[in-house]
Design a protein around this motif. Structure first.
Motif, short mmCIF file in Angstrom:
data_model
loop_
_atom_site.label_atom_id
_atom_site.label_comp_id
_atom_site.label_asym_id
_atom_site.label_seq_id
_atom_site.Cartn_x
_atom_site.Cartn_y
_atom_site.Cartn_z
N ARG A 154 0.77 -1.09 0.08
CA ARG A 154 0.01 -0.02 0.07
C ARG A 154 0.88 1.24 -0.08
O ARG A 154 1.86 1.15 0.45
N LEU A 155 0.48 2.31 -0.65
CA LEU A 155 1.00 3.56 -0.80
C LEU A 155 -0.19 4.44 -0.14
O LEU A 155 -1.40 4.35 -0.62
N ASP A 156 -0.03 5.53 0.61
CA ASP A 156 -1.09 6.65 1.14
C ASP A 156 -1.46 7.24 -0.13
O ASP A 156 -0.82 7.34 -1.26
N THR A 199 0.89 9.86 -1.38
CA THR A 199 2.26 9.21 -1.96
C THR A 199 2.22 8.66 -3.14
O THR A 199 1.43 8.12 -3.67
N TYR A 243 12.51 5.36 -0.18
CA TYR A 243 11.74 6.48 -0.18
C TYR A 243 12.38 7.73 -0.10
O TYR A 243 13.35 7.96 0.39
N VAL A 264 6.87 5.51 7.12
CA VAL A 264 7.99 6.38 6.72
C VAL A 264 7.45 7.91 7.36
O VAL A 264 8.38 8.43 8.11
N LYS A 265 6.35 8.24 7.12
CA LYS A 265 5.81 9.50 7.83
C LYS A 265 5.99 9.37 9.24
O LYS A 265 6.52 10.44 9.76
N LEU A 282 6.15 12.52 -0.07
CA LEU A 282 6.80 11.37 -0.05
C LEU A 282 6.62 10.59 -1.48
O LEU A 282 5.48 10.59 -1.99
N1 URA Z 1 5.36 5.20 4.52
C1 URA Z 1 4.23 6.05 4.65
O1 URA Z 1 4.07 6.85 5.56
N2 URA Z 1 3.54 6.23 3.49
C2 URA Z 1 3.52 5.55 2.39
O2 URA Z 1 2.69 5.74 1.56
C3 URA Z 1 4.65 4.46 2.25
C4 URA Z 1 5.40 4.28 3.33
#
Ligand code: URA
Length: 249
Positions: free
Chosen positions: A105-107, A110, A137, A195-196, A209
């Protein structure tokens, strides 16, 4: 003679409709019928004699496996079906007839590398935590990032009660005028918003991102919204668990 029974979500995943996890969601959404009856409970077992349909289409298990790499644009949901009727990544692949679904999944906001396939086995392999597929990323973050500030991410930070695995981090650029920085983060886990959350934890809120790479698959030649078939050799390497990014000659 008794027919061997199997869990419905496993049967759907094996037919290449969705990963096991996504198959569970499809069931809970009431999109699955067994012998003409909607089944929305997860424990249900079926045999080869039962007729299973997803979205009214019978599972035949005969669909040829297909594999695509999409450069996901912003403002699109990473699912094959959205309750709020927003555009999905599957809508982008409009000329693809196979029932593909996203691997991971990607947000919504993103962008970047996203694999789509109807190969349930490969999707499960890639999403399994033991698979250790590197995802790279680039984040545009607020503030002037320093390596010292990013250091905790190399050891792991606690997010929602669980420590993240050690990440690789680097600073690409620090823009002192605009007070923003560009950092790259490489992780092999795939928790929601990971990642966020990681960057917010070290005081660097993410403004944008992009996933530059999934395993060895990067965005070369793909603008946001564009996609391509995987090459035979790329599929072979993924199936063999060889995810290494090899530098181009
Ligand atoms: N990490 C995130 O915070 N968002 C994403 O879409 C992928 C990885």
């Amino acid at each position: 003679m008794t027919e061997e029974s199997q869990r419905l979500q496993k049967v759907i995943a094996q037919a290449g409709i969705a990963s096991r996890r996504a198959a569970e969601t499809i069931i809970l959404e009431g999109r699955v019928e067994v012998n003409g009856q909607v089944v929305s409970q997860l424990g249900t077992k079926v045999t080869a004699q039962d007729e299973v349909k997803v979205d009214g289409v019978p599972l035949d298990g005969q669909e040829k496996h297909v594999y695509y790499l999409l450069n996901k644009p912003r403002g699109v949901v990473t699912t094959s079906h959205d309750d709020k009727d927003r555009k999905t990544v599957v809508d982008i692949l409009e000329d693809v007839d196979a029932r593909v679904y996203p691997v991971g999944r990607l947000d919504y906001d993103t962008t970047g590398a996203l694999l789509l396939t109807n190969d349930g086995d490969l999707a499960n392999q890639l999403m399994h935590p033991k698979g250790r597929v590197d995802k790279v990323y680039t984040a545009k973050v607020k503030g002037l990032a320093t390596l010292e500030q990013l250091a905790p991410l190399k050891r792991g930070v606690v997010i929602k009660g669980k420590k993240t695995a050690p990440a690789k981090v680097a600073i690409e650029k620090v823009d002192r005028d605009k007070k923003v920085s560009f950092v790259t983060v490489t992780i092999h886990e795939g928790r929601n918003h990971q990642v966020k959350d990681m960057l917010a934890k070290v005081g660097l809120p993410v403004e944008k991102l992009r996933r530059d790479r999934y395993a060895f698959l990067d965005l070369l030649g793909l603008q946001p919204g564009e996609y391509r078939d995987l090459k035979h050799d790329e599929v072979k390497r993924l199936k063999a668990g060889d995810y290494r990014f090899l530098r181009r000659k």
